[in-house]
Design a protein around this motif. Structure first.
Motif, PDB file in Angstrom:
ATOM      1  N   SER A  41       0.974  -1.048  -0.012  1.00 59.31           N
ATOM      2  CA  SER A  41       0.105  -0.025  -0.082  1.00 59.31           C
ATOM      3  C   SER A  41       0.801   1.280   0.248  1.00 59.31           C
ATOM      4  N   GLU A  42       1.819   1.126   0.929  1.00 60.01           N
ATOM      5  CA  GLU A  42       2.617   2.401   1.271  1.00 60.01           C
ATOM      6  C   GLU A  42       3.362   2.695  -0.266  1.00 60.01           C
ATOM      7  N   CYS A  43       3.923   1.746  -1.012  1.00 60.75           N
ATOM      8  CA  CYS A  43       4.746   1.792  -1.947  1.00 60.75           C
ATOM      9  C   CYS A  43       4.169   1.647  -3.360  1.00 60.75           C
ATOM     10  N   ALA A  44       2.736   1.872  -3.296  1.00 66.09           N
ATOM     11  CA  ALA A  44       2.087   1.831  -4.603  1.00 66.09           C
ATOM     12  C   ALA A  44       2.356   3.016  -5.625  1.00 66.09           C
ATOM     13  N   TYR A  45       2.896   3.951  -5.012  1.00 62.88           N
ATOM     14  CA  TYR A  45       3.118   5.112  -5.773  1.00 62.88           C
ATOM     15  C   TYR A  45       4.533   5.000  -6.579  1.00 62.88           C
ATOM     16  N   VAL A  46       5.201   3.827  -6.410  1.00 64.60           N
ATOM     17  CA  VAL A  46       6.382   3.650  -7.284  1.00 64.60           C
ATOM     18  C   VAL A  46       5.908   3.234  -8.320  1.00 64.60           C
ATOM     19  N   HIS A  47       4.622   2.746  -8.808  1.00 67.05           N
ATOM     20  CA  HIS A  47       4.191   2.667 -10.026  1.00 67.05           C
ATOM     21  C   HIS A  47       4.157   3.659 -10.873  1.00 67.05           C
ATOM     22  N   ASP A  48       4.020   4.697 -10.186  1.00 68.24           N
ATOM     23  CA  ASP A  48       3.723   6.260 -10.878  1.00 68.24           C
ATOM     24  C   ASP A  48       4.800   6.805 -11.060  1.00 68.24           C
ATOM     25  N   ILE A  49       6.127   6.642 -10.805  1.00 67.85           N
ATOM     26  CA  ILE A  49       7.426   7.296 -10.947  1.00 67.85           C
ATOM     27  C   ILE A  49       7.607   7.660 -12.208  1.00 67.85           C
ATOM     28  N   ALA A  50       7.740   8.652 -12.782  1.00 69.21           N
ATOM     29  CA  ALA A  50       8.153   9.022 -14.160  1.00 69.21           C
ATOM     30  C   ALA A  50       9.637   8.808 -14.423  1.00 69.21           C
ATOM     31  N   VAL A  51      10.029   7.649 -15.408  1.00 70.95           N
ATOM     32  CA  VAL A  51      11.251   7.219 -15.655  1.00 70.95           C
ATOM     33  C   VAL A  51      11.583   7.423 -17.085  1.00 70.95           C
ATOM     34  N   ASP A  52      12.613   7.512 -17.719  1.00 68.03           N
ATOM     35  CA  ASP A  52      13.131   7.255 -18.965  1.00 68.03           C
ATOM     36  C   ASP A  52      12.929   6.146 -19.481  1.00 68.03           C
ATOM     37  N   GLU A  53      12.702   6.182 -20.746  1.00 64.84           N
ATOM     38  CA  GLU A  53      12.539   4.557 -21.125  1.00 64.84           C
ATOM     39  C   GLU A  53      13.610   3.560 -21.060  1.00 64.84           C
ATOM     40  N   GLY A  54      13.423   2.396 -20.473  1.00 62.71           N
ATOM     41  CA  GLY A  54      14.621   1.543 -20.139  1.00 62.71           C
ATOM     42  C   GLY A  54      14.922   1.559 -18.819  1.00 62.71           C
ATOM     43  N   GLU A  55      14.621   2.737 -17.997  1.00 62.49           N
ATOM     44  CA  GLU A  55      15.181   2.870 -16.623  1.00 62.49           C
ATOM     45  C   GLU A  55      14.122   2.221 -15.727  1.00 62.49           C
ATOM     46  N   MET A  56      14.500   1.854 -14.643  1.00 64.38           N
ATOM     47  CA  MET A  56      13.630   0.910 -13.538  1.00 64.38           C
ATOM     48  C   MET A  56      12.954   2.035 -12.633  1.00 64.38           C
ATOM     49  N   LYS A  57      11.444   1.670 -12.228  1.00 68.10           N
ATOM     50  CA  LYS A  57      11.028   2.381 -11.375  1.00 68.10           C
ATOM     51  C   LYS A  57      11.303   2.026 -10.048  1.00 68.10           C
ATOM     52  N   GLN A  58      11.653   3.035  -9.341  1.00 67.44           N
ATOM     53  CA  GLN A  58      12.500   2.584  -8.148  1.00 67.44           C
ATOM     54  C   GLN A  58      12.447   3.802  -6.944  1.00 67.44           C
TER      55      GLN A  58
END
Length: 551
Positions: A41-58
């Motif tokens: 629940s607390e880390c659900a926001y990680v799905h929405d992190i904006a990253v460049d193509e090929g980078e990992m959402k973390q």
């Protein structure tokens, strides 16, 4: 020896290897980590992190510690994925050789961690390429080493005997089982709160009685050595609870364990849980009303829908419940002609013509009870109060003033099963004495070992005067069955009664009588190799899983 199995011996060797490496396979200082549900629940926001193509959402700025049992592990060279389960559910972990201390991944994680082990993992949240929120592990520690392998998850526990004998294993393998028993606990707690809020006192009464009483049932017998007397495990707390009403307590209840030396079937276990409550200056009418209040309270507080499935049926728990008189139920629901239902000889003939159980010593009430069991009970799907039972089958209930042939008694049925029994209590000591005497006579005449005994002390208590009182018992096990869609009482008892387990001869398995790939040694699950040397698993997928755990 329960640990003779070769596969188990290999896991035991791994505990020894852990100790050799200075790792305690059973440490005691580790604390429970963040619940998996909280992490997700607390880390659900990680799905929405904006990253460049090929980078990992973390999010490497966040650190979490998770604890749980390994339910799956897949080794992929320098990295591995695992899923651990805690009380909330599953969460995925990721291990990378370069993120762990030197040699730890290759020598410990890959070689010594297995499905069933309980571990602690510390790291940060990230989202995998498949979109699953995962903990990237920077540290991982063993909490408890499991030396017995879990059943294959794909198949689960198919053997009902194992499910009931080893409930702990059933709970490990099926989260729904744990969920069901948590609901049971909430039901019991809810019942207790309901009656406490109504002003009832919770009390404890003896579980070993000098005579069996309070219900028609065959007791378990034990012996008290110091007193040199036999005692009977309680079949019901009723007569003791009513003694408390005589003593001046006006509203009491007991959530109690009862013991009845009877058969085991879908709705009967030798020991079972019920609540009995007794209420001064109330009648059976008010008991039906408070029972409906109790159901509304439970459904509201448990968040349950008023209509619940039960097998291929649907039970509508909307209150008020239907109320049908005993004779009317036999006639209108059971289809028995009224002139038959109200005449002993005609009713006996009716049963005989249909090859049903009869006894020439039965009174009319007992004959009607057989008619009810055969033709009515199974049709009572939605909650239904059956009222006004005959006196001869209701030895503790008060006679109706307008019709002394019947009592102010009801039973509550649903899904074709009795859930509750209540009545206005008999407080006339002379009438009670005669009723007990009738039960004793019935025991001698019919050999009925479930008939009640004469309880002279209880009659004496009534002689001092008991206020008008109503009392009821509700079977908690059967209630839980109804609310959780379970069709055998064993599925709502953590540890149901079982026959003694058959002793099986230990078959020594030679070193060659195992799968050449994974070491599995259950002969029924192996097939000979084509060239006749060694064995391979019949279940290829399961074999691959076991082999990956060994590497």
């Amino acid at each position: 020896m329960i640990f003779d199995n070769q596969y188990i011996q290999e896991r035991i060797k791994k505990t020894e290897t852990l100790r050799e490496k200075g790792i305690n396979p059973y440490p005691n200082q580790i604390k429970k980590g963040t619940p998996s549900a909280t992490f997700l629940s607390e880390c659900a926001y990680v799905h929405d992190i904006a990253v460049d193509e090929g980078e990992m959402k973390q999010d490497k700025t966040k650190s979490y510690t998770l604890t749980g049992r390994i339910k799956f592990i897949r080794i992929m060279g320098k990295a591995a994925f695992a899923k651990i389960e805690d009380a909330d559910g599953l969460v995925q972990l990721y291990f990378n050789r370069d993120d762990l201390p030197e040699g730890y991944y290759n020598d410990v994680v890959k070689k010594l961690f297995e499905v069933g082990d309980i571990i602690e993992a510390k790291g940060y949240p990230f989202v995998t390429g498949t979109g699953e929120l995962t903990l990237h592990c920077l540290e991982v520690n063993l909490v408890t080493k499991a030396i017995l392998p879990l059943p294959e998850k794909f198949h689960g526990i198919q053997d009902q005997e194992i499910k009931y004998r080893q409930r702990y294993l059933d709970m490990i393998m099926d989260a729904e089982v744990t969920k069901r028993f948590k609901l049971r606990s909430k039901i019991v707690s809810g019942i207790r709160r309901f009656f406490e809020d109504k002003g009832f006192l919770e009390v404890e009464t003896p579980m070993m009685h000098p005579i069996p009483g309070g219900a028609n049932a065959k007791p378990f017998t034990t012996h008290h050595n110091a007193l040199g007397v036999d005692r009977y495990l309680r079949i019901a707390p009723e007569l003791y609870l009513k003694r408390l009403i005589v003593g001046g307590m006006e509203a009491v209840f007991e959530i109690n364990r009862n013991f009845r030396n009877e058969g085991i079937d879908a709705t009967h276990n030798p020991e079972f849980t019920s609540i009995e409550f007794y209420w001064a200056y109330k009648t059976y009418i008010e008991l039906m009303e408070v029972t409906e209040e109790l159901f509304d309270y439970l459904f509201d507080n448990l968040g349950l829908e008023r209509k619940l499935p039960y097998g291929d049926m649907e039970i509508n728990f909307t209150t008020p419940f239907a109320k049908v008189a005993w004779i009317d139920s036999i006639v209108d629901i059971g289809g028995v002609p009224r002139e038959v239902a109200t005449n002993r000889e005609k009713a006996l003939s009716y049963l005989k013509e249909r090859n049903l159980k009869t006894d020439e010593n039965w009174t009319l009430g007992y004959v009607q009870a057989e008619l009810f069991d055969e033709f009515v009970e199974g049709q009572l799907i939605n909650p239904t109060f059956i009222t006004d039972y005959p006196v001869d089958i209701s030895p503790l209930a008060r006679r109706n003033d307008e019709n002394p042939e019947v009592t102010e008694r009801f039973e509550l049925f649903m899904a074709g099963k009795e859930i509750a029994n209540g009545f206005s209590e008999l407080n006339d000591p002379l009438d009670q004495y005669e009723r007990f005497k009738g039960q004793v006579d019935a025991k001698e005449t019919t050999g009925d070992d479930e008939a009640m005994h004469m309880d002279t002390d209880f009659v004496k208590a009534l002689g001092y005067g008991m206020t008008p009182t109503a009392g009821e018992g509700i079977g908690i096990d059967r209630l839980v069955m109804m609310l959780t869609n379970q069709h055998t009482i064993r599925d709502v008892l953590l540890f149901p009664a079982m026959r003694p387990e058959a002793v099986q001869e230990t078959v020594k398995v030679s070193a060659t009588d195992v799968c050449k790939k994974c070491g599995h040694d259950v002969m029924e699950e192996l097939k000979p190799a084509k060239k006749g040397k060694g064995y391979f698993c019949l279940d290829v997928a399961a074999c691959k899983g076991r082999a990956s755990e060994r590497t």
